[in-house]
Design a protein around this motif. Structure first.
Motif, PDB file in Angstrom:
ATOM      1  N   ARG A  66       0.820  -1.207   0.000  1.00 46.57           N
ATOM      2  CA  ARG A  66       0.000   0.000   0.000  1.00 46.57           C
ATOM      3  C   ARG A  66       0.854   1.257   0.000  1.00 46.57           C
ATOM      4  N   ARG A  67       1.968   1.268   0.752  1.00 48.00           N
ATOM      5  CA  ARG A  67       2.791   2.477   0.883  1.00 48.00           C
ATOM      6  C   ARG A  67       3.370   2.894  -0.464  1.00 48.00           C
ATOM      7  N   GLU A  68       3.902   1.942  -1.234  1.00 48.27           N
ATOM      8  CA  GLU A  68       4.470   2.270  -2.547  1.00 48.27           C
ATOM      9  C   GLU A  68       3.383   2.776  -3.498  1.00 48.27           C
ATOM     10  N   CYS A  69       2.225   2.137  -3.469  1.00 48.00           N
ATOM     11  CA  CYS A  69       1.130   2.547  -4.353  1.00 48.00           C
ATOM     12  C   CYS A  69       0.656   3.960  -4.019  1.00 48.00           C
ATOM     13  N   MET A  70       0.509   4.230  -2.733  1.00 45.96           N
ATOM     14  CA  MET A  70       0.048   5.545  -2.315  1.00 45.96           C
ATOM     15  C   MET A  70       1.074   6.610  -2.679  1.00 45.96           C
ATOM     16  N   ALA A  71       2.357   6.272  -2.551  1.00 42.45           N
ATOM     17  CA  ALA A  71       3.417   7.227  -2.904  1.00 42.45           C
ATOM     18  C   ALA A  71       3.382   7.549  -4.392  1.00 42.45           C
ATOM     19  N   TRP A  72       3.126   6.550  -5.211  1.00 36.26           N
ATOM     20  CA  TRP A  72       3.054   6.801  -6.656  1.00 36.26           C
ATOM     21  C   TRP A  72       1.866   7.693  -6.995  1.00 36.26           C
ATOM     22  N   ILE A  73       0.736   7.420  -6.366  1.00 37.85           N
ATOM     23  CA  ILE A  73      -0.444   8.273  -6.579  1.00 37.85           C
ATOM     24  C   ILE A  73      -0.111   9.717  -6.219  1.00 37.85           C
ATOM     25  N   HIS A  74       0.639   9.899  -5.145  1.00 32.86           N
ATOM     26  CA  HIS A  74       0.993  11.249  -4.710  1.00 32.86           C
ATOM     27  C   HIS A  74       1.842  11.973  -5.757  1.00 32.86           C
ATOM     28  N   THR A  75       2.697  11.221  -6.488  1.00 30.48           N
ATOM     29  CA  THR A  75       3.521  11.865  -7.524  1.00 30.48           C
ATOM     30  C   THR A  75       2.672  12.400  -8.667  1.00 30.48           C
ATOM     31  N   LEU A  76       1.464  11.879  -8.826  1.00 29.79           N
ATOM     32  CA  LEU A  76       0.588  12.315  -9.923  1.00 29.79           C
ATOM     33  C   LEU A  76      -0.098  13.634  -9.614  1.00 29.79           C
ATOM     34  N   ARG A  77      -0.244  13.928  -8.348  1.00 26.97           N
ATOM     35  CA  ARG A  77      -0.981  15.116  -7.940  1.00 26.97           C
ATOM     36  C   ARG A  77      -0.206  16.383  -8.286  1.00 26.97           C
ATOM     37  N   GLY A  78      -0.940  17.396  -8.668  1.00 29.04           N
ATOM     38  CA  GLY A  78      -0.321  18.659  -9.042  1.00 29.04           C
ATOM     39  C   GLY A  78      -0.060  18.757 -10.531  1.00 29.04           C
ATOM     40  N   GLU A  79       0.339  17.629 -11.141  1.00 33.90           N
ATOM     41  CA  GLU A  79       0.604  17.619 -12.580  1.00 33.90           C
ATOM     42  C   GLU A  79      -0.610  17.173 -13.383  1.00 33.90           C
ATOM     43  N   ASN A  80      -1.606  16.614 -12.718  1.00 31.87           N
ATOM     44  CA  ASN A  80      -2.780  16.069 -13.397  1.00 31.87           C
ATOM     45  C   ASN A  80      -4.056  16.539 -12.720  1.00 31.87           C
ATOM     46  N   ALA A  81      -5.121  16.579 -13.482  1.00 33.93           N
ATOM     47  CA  ALA A  81      -6.426  16.901 -12.910  1.00 33.93           C
ATOM     48  C   ALA A  81      -6.831  15.795 -11.941  1.00 33.93           C
ATOM     49  N   GLU A  82      -7.669  16.131 -10.957  1.00 40.61           N
ATOM     50  CA  GLU A  82      -8.079  15.147  -9.951  1.00 40.61           C
ATOM     51  C   GLU A  82      -8.751  13.937 -10.599  1.00 40.61           C
ATOM     52  N   SER A  83      -9.577  14.192 -11.602  1.00 41.07           N
ATOM     53  CA  SER A  83     -10.253  13.085 -12.277  1.00 41.07           C
ATOM     54  C   SER A  83      -9.248  12.174 -12.968  1.00 41.07           C
ATOM     55  N   THR A  84      -8.155  12.752 -13.494  1.00 44.89           N
ATOM     56  CA  THR A  84      -7.118  11.952 -14.145  1.00 44.89           C
ATOM     57  C   THR A  84      -6.391  11.094 -13.122  1.00 44.89           C
ATOM     58  N   VAL A  85      -6.080  11.657 -11.973  1.00 45.10           N
ATOM     59  CA  VAL A  85      -5.430  10.892 -10.902  1.00 45.10           C
ATOM     60  C   VAL A  85      -6.306   9.701 -10.512  1.00 45.10           C
ATOM     61  N   ALA A  86      -7.606   9.952 -10.373  1.00 46.58           N
ATOM     62  CA  ALA A  86      -8.530   8.879 -10.003  1.00 46.58           C
ATOM     63  C   ALA A  86      -8.595   7.807 -11.090  1.00 46.58           C
ATOM     64  N   THR A  87      -8.540   8.232 -12.342  1.00 52.11           N
ATOM     65  CA  THR A  87      -8.579   7.274 -13.446  1.00 52.11           C
ATOM     66  C   THR A  87      -7.344   6.388 -13.439  1.00 52.11           C
ATOM     67  N   TYR A  88      -6.164   6.993 -13.251  1.00 52.33           N
ATOM     68  CA  TYR A  88      -4.929   6.212 -13.217  1.00 52.33           C
ATOM     69  C   TYR A  88      -4.939   5.243 -12.039  1.00 52.33           C
ATOM     70  N   ALA A  89      -5.470   5.685 -10.915  1.00 56.54           N
ATOM     71  CA  ALA A  89      -5.568   4.792  -9.749  1.00 56.54           C
ATOM     72  C   ALA A  89      -6.489   3.611 -10.057  1.00 56.54           C
ATOM     73  N   SER A  90      -7.558   3.874 -10.804  1.00 62.19           N
ATOM     74  CA  SER A  90      -8.476   2.785 -11.149  1.00 62.19           C
ATOM     75  C   SER A  90      -7.810   1.779 -12.079  1.00 62.19           C
ATOM     76  N   TYR A  91      -6.925   2.246 -12.963  1.00 62.48           N
ATOM     77  CA  TYR A  91      -6.176   1.324 -13.824  1.00 62.48           C
ATOM     78  C   TYR A  91      -5.317   0.389 -12.970  1.00 62.48           C
ATOM     79  N   LEU A  92      -4.610   0.979 -11.992  1.00 64.50           N
ATOM     80  CA  LEU A  92      -3.735   0.188 -11.150  1.00 64.50           C
ATOM     81  C   LEU A  92      -4.550  -0.776 -10.285  1.00 64.50           C
ATOM     82  N   HIS A  93      -5.681  -0.305  -9.801  1.00 64.19           N
ATOM     83  CA  HIS A  93      -6.558  -1.139  -8.990  1.00 64.19           C
ATOM     84  C   HIS A  93      -7.047  -2.344  -9.793  1.00 64.19           C
TER      85      HIS A  93
END
Length: 353
Positions: A66-93
């Protein structure tokens, strides 16, 4: 159809590649698979870099927690729209859920991550609003006959990019004498007695042979649709046909490549690339921007729907033109549907040229 391996029977050396192959077996489009691959390979790269992931060592996807996954999600923030971050997380999920299901991984570390995230996929984003004069100026800046034909056809008809690419000469009926003398236009029976019209079929699927050619895109209509061609779209298509290369396919595609793959049917990827390039030049596209910000071929469908619905006040006709309603609904709407559609469309469609 290929079946997924039973749990405990697989230990793939390349789990991402294994997952992508399963997506293909289940009929996911090349575009969808490409999106998954780009996101999952970036996640792999993050895990493999001890300086980026929080474990301080290279980690295989199957060993990630979980820690590595959450850290990667955090790297997406700021550079992407919130909906895009959620979409990428859904791909990984989905990737982890699948690999857990088939027994390749022990658990899905993304299950808790997605519950903890505040971002969500916006299924109905408030999109960028572009006025008709600004869109007309955008079109005016597109000089290449093929590229202008892409954009004007999408804006004037509201069709999907796959439907655009699947058009053949038989699907276009024009009154222009030079075009008719040069090409066998409008051979579809649905276009009999309907000059200056396009027919968008509902029965085209990716991988299916239609009109003598295997198709790389699908049409997603609930019914075949005859769409009026107004004066501006007719002039744009006539200009394109005047320089159109001979097609390689016996299906005689309407839109064929004028670059590296000379004479081959254009692909959705090509159309999206063209639209993105022009949208970037207009300041309407940003890497990492979501659907609410970026102008894409699908945005043109939104533009068509919004402006034509507001002008006509007739949701039924707009839904028909978009291919969103089944035959039984249309048949009860009016007995003279074809003439009614053209009359309302021509009275209300916006001018772009």
């Amino acid at each position: 159809m290929a079946s997924s391996p039973a749990a405990g029977e697989t230990d793939p050396e390349d789990p991402v590649g294994y997952f992508l192959q399963d997506l293909e077996f289940h009929g996911k489009s090349e575009r969808t698979r490409g999106a998954y691959e780009r996101v999952l390979r970036e996640f792999e790269s993050f895990l493999d870099d001890p300086d980026r992931n929080p474990s301080g060592r290279a980690v295989a996807p199957g060993d990630s927690r979980r820690r590595e996954c959450m850290a990667w999600i955090h790297t997406l923030r700021g550079e992407n729209a919130e909906s895009t971050v959620a979409t990428y997380a859904s791909y990984l999920h989905r990737f982890y859920a699948y690999m857990t299901q088939v027994g390749a991984f022990d658990s899905n570390p993304m299950a808790l991550v997605v519950e903890e995230m505040h971002e969500s996929i916006d299924k109905d984003p408030t999109r960028r609003e572009i006025s008709i004069p600004r869109m007309a100026a955008f079109v005016d800046g597109i000089r290449h006959p093929l590229e202008r034909a892409f954009v004007v056809t999408l804006l004037k008809t509201g069709m999907r990019v796959g439907e655009l690419c699947n058009l053949d000469l038989r699907d276009l009926n024009l009154t222009d004498e030079d075009a008719r003398a040069t090409f066998e236009l409008g051979q579809r029976p649905q276009l009999d007695g309907r000059p200056d019209s396009l027919y968008v079929a509902a029965d085209v699927s990716r991988g299916e042979v239609v009109n003598g050619e295997e198709r790389s895109a699908s049409n997603k209509r609930k019914r075949g649709t005859v769409v009026p061609v107004d004066n501006e779209l007719r002039a744009t298509l006539v200009r394109w046909l005047a320089v159109r290369p001979d097609a390689r396919s016996p299906a005689a595609p309407l839109f064929v490549s004028t670059s590296g793959d000379w004479g081959s049917r254009v692909t959705p990827k090509t159309v999206r690339h063209v639209v993105e390039r022009h949208a970037r030049e207009a300041g309407w596209y940003r890497t990492g921007g979501g659907a609410e910000e970026n102008v894409t071929p699908h945005y043109f469908r939104h533009f068509f729907t919004t402006h034509l619905r507001d002008r006509t006040g007739d949701r039924g006709i707009v839904k028909y033109l978009r291919g969103d309603v089944a035959s039984d609904i249309i048949d009860t709407y009016t007995h003279n549907w074809g003439d009614r559609v053209r009359e309302v469309y021509e009275a209300n469609v916006y001018s772009l040229l």
